[in-house]
Design a protein around this motif. Structure first.
Motif, PDB file in Angstrom:
ATOM      1  N   ASN A  92      33.326  64.355  59.723  1.00 14.63           N
ATOM      2  CA  ASN A  92      32.225  64.697  60.615  1.00 14.63           C
ATOM      3  C   ASN A  92      31.963  63.555  61.605  1.00 14.63           C
ATOM      4  N   LEU A  93      31.944  62.314  61.079  1.00 17.57           N
ATOM      5  CA  LEU A  93      31.730  61.160  61.954  1.00 17.57           C
ATOM      6  C   LEU A  93      32.849  61.043  62.992  1.00 17.57           C
ATOM      7  N   LEU A  94      34.101  61.218  62.549  1.00 20.00           N
ATOM      8  CA  LEU A  94      35.226  61.117  63.477  1.00 20.00           C
ATOM      9  C   LEU A  94      35.186  62.231  64.520  1.00 20.00           C
ATOM     10  N   SER A  95      34.716  63.418  64.107  1.00 23.37           N
ATOM     11  CA  SER A  95      34.607  64.517  65.079  1.00 23.37           C
ATOM     12  C   SER A  95      33.638  64.135  66.193  1.00 23.37           C
ATOM     13  N   ILE A  96      32.521  63.511  65.806  1.00 25.86           N
ATOM     14  CA  ILE A  96      31.535  63.088  66.801  1.00 25.86           C
ATOM     15  C   ILE A  96      32.105  61.983  67.682  1.00 25.86           C
ATOM     16  N   ILE A  97      32.757  60.993  67.030  1.00 31.31           N
ATOM     17  CA  ILE A  97      33.299  59.846  67.771  1.00 31.31           C
ATOM     18  C   ILE A  97      34.394  60.285  68.738  1.00 31.31           C
ATOM     19  N   ILE A  98      35.405  61.041  68.205  1.00 25.11           N
ATOM     20  CA  ILE A  98      36.541  61.443  69.038  1.00 25.11           C
ATOM     21  C   ILE A  98      36.085  62.384  70.141  1.00 25.11           C
ATOM     22  N   GLY A  99      35.185  63.322  69.796  1.00 30.48           N
ATOM     23  CA  GLY A  99      34.707  64.261  70.816  1.00 30.48           C
ATOM     24  C   GLY A  99      33.966  63.559  71.934  1.00 30.48           C
ATOM     25  N   ASN A 100      33.078  62.643  71.582  1.00 29.77           N
ATOM     26  CA  ASN A 100      32.311  61.933  72.620  1.00 29.77           C
ATOM     27  C   ASN A 100      33.187  60.978  73.419  1.00 29.77           C
ATOM     28  N   LEU A 101      34.178  60.330  72.765  1.00 35.70           N
ATOM     29  CA  LEU A 101      35.090  59.466  73.514  1.00 35.70           C
ATOM     30  C   LEU A 101      35.902  60.284  74.510  1.00 35.70           C
TER      31      LEU A 101
ATOM     32  N   ASP B 289      25.939  72.907  60.867  1.00 39.37           N
ATOM     33  CA  ASP B 289      24.695  72.345  60.356  1.00 39.37           C
ATOM     34  C   ASP B 289      24.493  70.894  60.785  1.00 39.37           C
ATOM     35  N   ASN B 290      25.555  70.180  61.216  1.00 36.04           N
ATOM     36  CA  ASN B 290      25.434  68.805  61.672  1.00 36.04           C
ATOM     37  C   ASN B 290      25.121  68.818  63.169  1.00 36.04           C
ATOM     38  N   ASP B 291      23.990  68.258  63.551  1.00 37.43           N
ATOM     39  CA  ASP B 291      23.536  68.334  64.938  1.00 37.43           C
ATOM     40  C   ASP B 291      24.511  67.671  65.889  1.00 37.43           C
ATOM     41  N   ASP B 292      25.015  66.468  65.520  1.00 41.02           N
ATOM     42  CA  ASP B 292      25.911  65.743  66.423  1.00 41.02           C
ATOM     43  C   ASP B 292      27.234  66.457  66.592  1.00 41.02           C
ATOM     44  N   VAL B 293      27.794  66.978  65.485  1.00 39.03           N
ATOM     45  CA  VAL B 293      29.056  67.723  65.586  1.00 39.03           C
ATOM     46  C   VAL B 293      28.842  68.972  66.424  1.00 39.03           C
ATOM     47  N   ARG B 294      27.732  69.640  66.231  1.00 40.50           N
ATOM     48  CA  ARG B 294      27.441  70.859  67.006  1.00 40.50           C
ATOM     49  C   ARG B 294      27.316  70.518  68.491  1.00 40.50           C
ATOM     50  N   GLN B 295      26.739  69.368  68.798  1.00 39.47           N
ATOM     51  CA  GLN B 295      26.584  68.944  70.193  1.00 39.47           C
ATOM     52  C   GLN B 295      27.956  68.730  70.844  1.00 39.47           C
TER      53      GLN B 295
ATOM     54  N   ALA C  33      23.544  77.676  66.466  1.00 42.68           N
ATOM     55  CA  ALA C  33      22.843  78.004  65.209  1.00 42.68           C
ATOM     56  C   ALA C  33      23.096  76.872  64.232  1.00 42.68           C
ATOM     57  N   ALA C  34      22.041  76.457  63.486  1.00 37.09           N
ATOM     58  CA  ALA C  34      22.142  75.324  62.565  1.00 37.09           C
ATOM     59  C   ALA C  34      22.493  75.764  61.144  1.00 37.09           C
TER      60      ALA C  34
ATOM     61  N   VAL D 152      32.540  80.235  66.757  1.00 33.08           N
ATOM     62  CA  VAL D 152      33.101  78.991  66.215  1.00 33.08           C
ATOM     63  C   VAL D 152      32.132  78.522  65.129  1.00 33.08           C
ATOM     64  N   SER D 153      32.597  78.551  63.864  1.00 30.12           N
ATOM     65  CA  SER D 153      31.683  78.281  62.747  1.00 30.12           C
ATOM     66  C   SER D 153      32.312  77.306  61.768  1.00 30.12           C
ATOM     67  N   ASP D 154      31.465  76.381  61.288  1.00 30.72           N
ATOM     68  CA  ASP D 154      31.887  75.526  60.175  1.00 30.72           C
ATOM     69  C   ASP D 154      31.971  76.391  58.913  1.00 30.72           C
ATOM     70  N   ILE D 155      32.887  76.084  58.042  1.00 33.33           N
ATOM     71  CA  ILE D 155      33.042  76.883  56.817  1.00 33.33           C
ATOM     72  C   ILE D 155      31.923  76.571  55.835  1.00 33.33           C
ATOM     73  N   VAL D 156      31.631  75.267  55.650  1.00 33.15           N
ATOM     74  CA  VAL D 156      30.634  74.851  54.665  1.00 33.15           C
ATOM     75  C   VAL D 156      29.309  74.636  55.370  1.00 33.15           C
ATOM     76  N   MET D 157      28.341  75.522  55.087  1.00 33.44           N
ATOM     77  CA  MET D 157      27.016  75.428  55.689  1.00 33.44           C
ATOM     78  C   MET D 157      25.976  75.868  54.671  1.00 33.44           C
ATOM     79  N   PRO D 158      24.722  75.446  54.859  1.00 32.74           N
ATOM     80  CA  PRO D 158      23.662  75.952  53.989  1.00 32.74           C
ATOM     81  C   PRO D 158      23.524  77.463  54.156  1.00 32.74           C
ATOM     82  N   GLY D 159      23.203  78.152  53.058  1.00 34.80           N
ATOM     83  CA  GLY D 159      23.031  79.597  53.123  1.00 34.80           C
ATOM     84  C   GLY D 159      24.357  80.305  53.231  1.00 34.80           C
ATOM     85  N   LEU D 160      24.514  81.151  54.234  1.00 41.43           N
ATOM     86  CA  LEU D 160      25.726  81.932  54.425  1.00 41.43           C
ATOM     87  C   LEU D 160      26.867  81.013  54.839  1.00 41.43           C
TER      88      LEU D 160
END
Length: 929
Positions: free
Chosen positions: A576-585, A819-825, A841-842, A861-869
């Motif tokens: 998740n951290l790398l997704s945020i880092i690589i995406g923003n870079l 569900d991760n705000d930064d990854v979603r951004q 959607a969070a 485009v959906s993450d597989i592991v999320m709260p709820g559904l």
């Protein structure tokens, strides 16, 4: 010839003296000797009876010991069977723990397996719940039955007692009455049970004690038959014999086979008018002989002949052992003895009469000859004979002496024959005992108090590496060595003090360590049990090397599993951290490309991010959580293609061998991950051969039917075996033990994730791994992967066409569920750059509501592991509502969330924009109706 008066007076005086002496000797000695001879003969019959009684006592003792041994054998078998059943239950529930099946399916499959399990004489394994309800039983009458009416002879509930004992002690034995299969009769049953608190059940198995008693009764019948044959050969006097009857007056053993098994309680004793059987029992109680009248074989029906019987009661079998002999036969020897004495007296009179008449020289010569013969006999010559044939005392003495010598010779020959027969019987018994001891799967030996080996079976001798005949009689220290004796001495001293000692001992043998479990049992000599004197000890040793190896493998597997779970969790969060880092870079590099000098800072950061992504991918591979797409792969062709690339990058000093042309070997795996694993192994081999060598990659089909030594026991099946071997430096034993641990490396530079990635990929692909290596002898890594049947190749398949980067979707509406705000951004920004309008959607539940409410959605485009559904469930629901919608699922690791739709595309974390474009382009779009 005229005799002088003196000769006549002296001769007459000799005759009168001899006559008076012979008459007095006859009157005063013969009746006494006859009576004593009769008593001796009578007491001899009692002695024989006592010997038979002692023999029966020993038979009874042997049967009791046999029953104890049989019961212990049954207990051991019950333990072994239950261990198999528990292993099966744990194996089935392990599948549920891994998410392959549900807990209810696992419980049902385990109970069905126990229901079908049989062994021995129709014996089975049962299972009950903590509520005492029978969960598994072969009889439908008890399946699912509660314990209300299942009670023992004292009225106590059977199953609740077992449940309470198992929960308190973990396991135990219990004897209770139970119904036999296909019958209403209840019989005592010995059961061994064990609590499985993790599964909430108690499993057990048992055996009817009647089976144990049947074995003992069979041994008893054999012993009785041996006793019968012995008693039929035994004779007292000329026709006397021994017989055995029980308290019910049923004849057990009798020389006449027609009488055996019949009741003789109706036969009356003509002397008392009472049943003769009851008179015999009364005589046994008094310890006196019984005299009664009986008939003879040559005079049947005439009960006028006096018989005498000694009787003893053997309480162990409730038998009466009796002797039977005619009184006149006992007296016959005394009469014969009396007659012989009379004959000797008459001969003495004749000899005395001739003493005055026979010359002294004639008297001396035969005596000399007799003395010479006696000297020869004393020297051991039993064939010597005096040869004296005279009608006087000297002649009688010579004849009697020769007769005694002949009788002695015959007696010695008879004794020699009996000794030979007894020696042969003992040798046969000893051989049988030796074969049994050598066949027992345990090492057994005996030591006296001085530490000398009194006996040892073949396995014990093989354990110490000696010949069996070599160790008997030697001191234990001389056999096992001083170093081993220093370890064993404290245990031996404790056993010699009267304590049963159990310990484990490890020693090297043929390049590996042998682990043994030894039990020392003190032995007290006969008559010394009360004073506690230990005369020696028994040694029982079991080779538990394989069990210890299995235990070590299990501990190692659990340790690696724990490390894998930790690594997987870290890799997921890091992705998740790398997704945020690589995406923003990437976004910063695209947006501020015109800023001079900025690219020099962003490019290394992006490379570091991709390097971090590679590390997390390897961690996920080790923890078996990387997303895989298993499919049939033709491995031989793949290896030949890989060899072309490897030869270009490897130095010429390393020769590479792969399967020859024309062979096909199919397996099921993720092709990309399999290629990565093989390349990692090849690179490791290259680094281990700095001075050149040979790398061989061999492939073959292997059918596993027995247990194999891999990282864990291999299940029987057909596998594809891949063996990567090199001639490099090899592993040290310490490095080999940690070879697959993450971040462990023997290289100066390296991440230590190569072999750990290979290990995780193999385990996630349901395969097995083994590393064989020694320093300086190279390394061989063997992989077992599931075998696949050949499939047709799709030679002309059309490649999927991705839409161009940065366009093609302008004005389309996309839904991002993360569900991760930064990854979603990051995802939202990249989709906006591609021309999409984005709704966020969070959680899965929030995204499902948006799918229902918003028309015009073209991409999810959906993450597989999320709260709820979860993302998988969201994708399935979205496709039902929006059949034309493209679906891209995002995940950093593999999870068990049901079946992912076949037309869904997986985008791995972290990603860059090109990966996102390719995923959207490959997302399936059903053709319009």
């Amino acid at each position: 010839m005229i005799r002088s008066p003196l000769f006549l007076r002296l001769f007459s005086a000799i005759l009168i003296s001899l006559g008076l002496f012979s008459a007095a000797a006859y009157v005063f000695s013969v009746p006494f000797i006859e009576e004593k001879a009769y008593e001796i003969e009578r007491d001899a019959s009692r002695t024989i009876l006592d010997n038979v009684f002692e023999l029966v006592s020993r038979i009874r003792g042997g049967l009791e010991e046999q029953r104890t041994t049989t019961v212990e054998s049954y207990k051991t078998r019950l333990r072994d069977v239950l261990e198999l059943a528990v292993g099966y239950i744990e194996h089935v529930h392990a599948r549920a723990d891994r998410g392959e099946i549900t807990a209810e399916e696992a419980r049902r499959e385990a109970m069905e397996g126990l229901h079908a399990f049989r062994y021995g004489n129709g014996d089975y394994v049962w299972a009950i719940g903590y509520d005492s309800v029978i969960l598994s039983h072969p009889s439908p009458d008890y399946q699912g039955r509660k314990s209300d009416d299942l009670r023992d002879n004292l009225g106590r509930h059977i199953l609740p007692t077992i449940v309470a004992t198992a929960k308190r002690q973990g396991e135990g034995f219990q004897t209770y009455p139970w119904w036999r299969p296909n019958g209403d009769e209840r019989a005592p049953k010995l059961s061994f049970f064990k609590d499985l608190p993790k599964r909430g059940i108690i499993v057990g198995t048992g055996a009817y004690l009647a089976d144990v008693d049947a074995e003992v009764e069979r041994r008893k019948a054999e012993a009785i038959e041996d006793l019968r044959q012995a008693l039929r050969k035994l004779r007292i006097a000329r026709t006397g014999y021994l017989y055995i009857f029980d308290s019910a007056n049923r004849m057990i053993i009798h020389p006449n086979s027609n009488i055996e098994g019949t009741a003789f309680g109706d036969r009356l004793n003509s002397a008392t008018g009472r049943p003769i059987a009851e008179d015999l029992k009364a005589a046994a109680a008094r310890g006196e002989p019984l005299t009664y009248l009986w008939d003879k074989p040559d005079d049947p029906g005439n009960y006028a002949y006096e018989k005498i019987s000694w009787v003893r009661h053997f309480e162990g079998f409730d038998w009466y052992i009796a002797s039977s002999v005619y009184v006149d036969e006992l007296r016959r020897s005394s009469v014969v003895l009396g007659n012989r004495i009379l004959a000797i007296g008459m001969a003495l009179m004749a000899a005395g009469s001739l003493l005055g008449y026979i010359a002294v020289g004639r008297l001396v010569r035969p005596l000399r000859r007799l003395a010479d013969t006696a000297a020869q006999v004393r020297a051991g010559d039993l064939g010597a004979q005096s040869g004296i044939r005279r009608g006087d005392e000297i002649g009688l003495l010579g004849s009697a002496f020769d007769g005694m010598v002949r009788q002695l010779r015959d007696t010695v020959a008879t004794l020699d024959s009996r000794v030979r027969d007894r020696t042969a019987a003992l040798a046969e018994a000893e051989t049988r005992q030796r074969v049994i001891l050598d066949a027992i799967p345990a090492s057994i030996a005996g030591l006296d108090r001085d530490g000398r080996l009194t006996f040892a079976n073949l396995r014990w001798a093989e354990l110490v590496g000696r010949d069996k005949a070599e160790v008997i009689g030697r001191e234990l220290a001389a056999v096992v060595g001083r170093r081993a004796m220093a370890v064993l001495r404290p245990h031996l001293d404790r056993c010699l003090s009267g304590e049963v000692v159990t310990f484990e001992y490890t020693f090297p043998r043929d390049g590996r360590d042998i682990v043994t479990k030894t039990t020392l049992i003190p032995h007290r000599g006969e008559g010394r049990a009360e004073d506690g004197t230990v005369t020696g000890l028994f040694v029982l040793t079991l080779d538990i090397t394989d069990e210890k190896q299995t235990e070590r493998q299990l501990v190692e597997a659990q340790r690696l599993k724990a490390v894998g779970q930790l690594s997987g969790g870290l890799a997921h969060d890091f992705n998740n951290l790398l997704s945020i880092i690589i995406g923003n870079l990437a976004a910063a590099r695209d947006r501020y490309a015109a800023v001079e000098g900025l690219d020099a800072y962003l490019e290394p950061a992006q490379r570091a991010g991709r390097r971090g992504a590679d590390i997390t991918a390897r961690l996920l591979a080790f923890s078996r959580q990387q997303p895989l797409k298993p499919e049939p792969i033709e491995l031989c062709g793949l290896l030949r293609d890989m060899a072309v690339l490897l030869r270009r990058s490897f130095p010429s000093s390393i020769a590479i061998g792969v399967p020859e042309e024309g062979r096909e070997c199919w397996t099921i795996a993720d092709q990309t991950q399999l290629e990565n694993a093989l390349v990692n192994l090849a690179i490791n081999a290259r680094d281990a051969m700095p001075n050149g060598g040979r790398l061989d990659i061999a492939v073959g089909i292997r059918r596993v039917e027995d247990t194999l030594s891999f990282d864990e026991p291999v299940r029987p099946d057909d596998y594809l075996e891949i063996r990567v071997s090199d001639t490099g430096t090899g592993f040290t034993p310490e490095a080999l033990a940690r070879a697959v641990e993450p971040f462990f490396t023997t290289k100066a530079l390296g991440s230590g994730l190569g072999l750990s990635m290979v290990y995780g990929f193999v385990k996630q692909s349901r395969g097995y791994l083994r590393i064989d290596s020694r320093p300086g002898e190279g390394t061989a890594v063997t992989l077992l992967l599931p075998r696949a049947e050949p499939v047709a190749r799709l030679l002309d398949a059309e490649p999927a066409t991705a839409e161009p980067l940065g366009g093609g979707w302008s004005g389309q509406l996309a839904l991002v569920a993360e569900d991760n705000d930064d990854v979603r951004q990051v995802m939202r920004q990249q989709l906006v750059d591609l021309g999409f309008s984005v709704v966020e959607a969070a959680s899965g539940d929030e995204a499902a509501e948006l799918v229902e409410q918003i028309d015009g959605l073209s991409l999810l485009v959906s993450d597989i592991v999320m709260p709820g559904l979860s993302g998988v469930e969201l994708a399935r629901r979205a496709r039902l509502l929006r059949p034309d919608m493209r679906v891209v699922l995002v995940s950093g690791f593999t999870v068990e969330y049901g079946d992912i739709p076949a037309d869904a595309v997986i985008l791995g974390k972290p990603w860059d924009k090109r990966d996102l474009v390719a995923a959207i382009g490959h997302a399936a779009q059903p053709a319009p109706a």
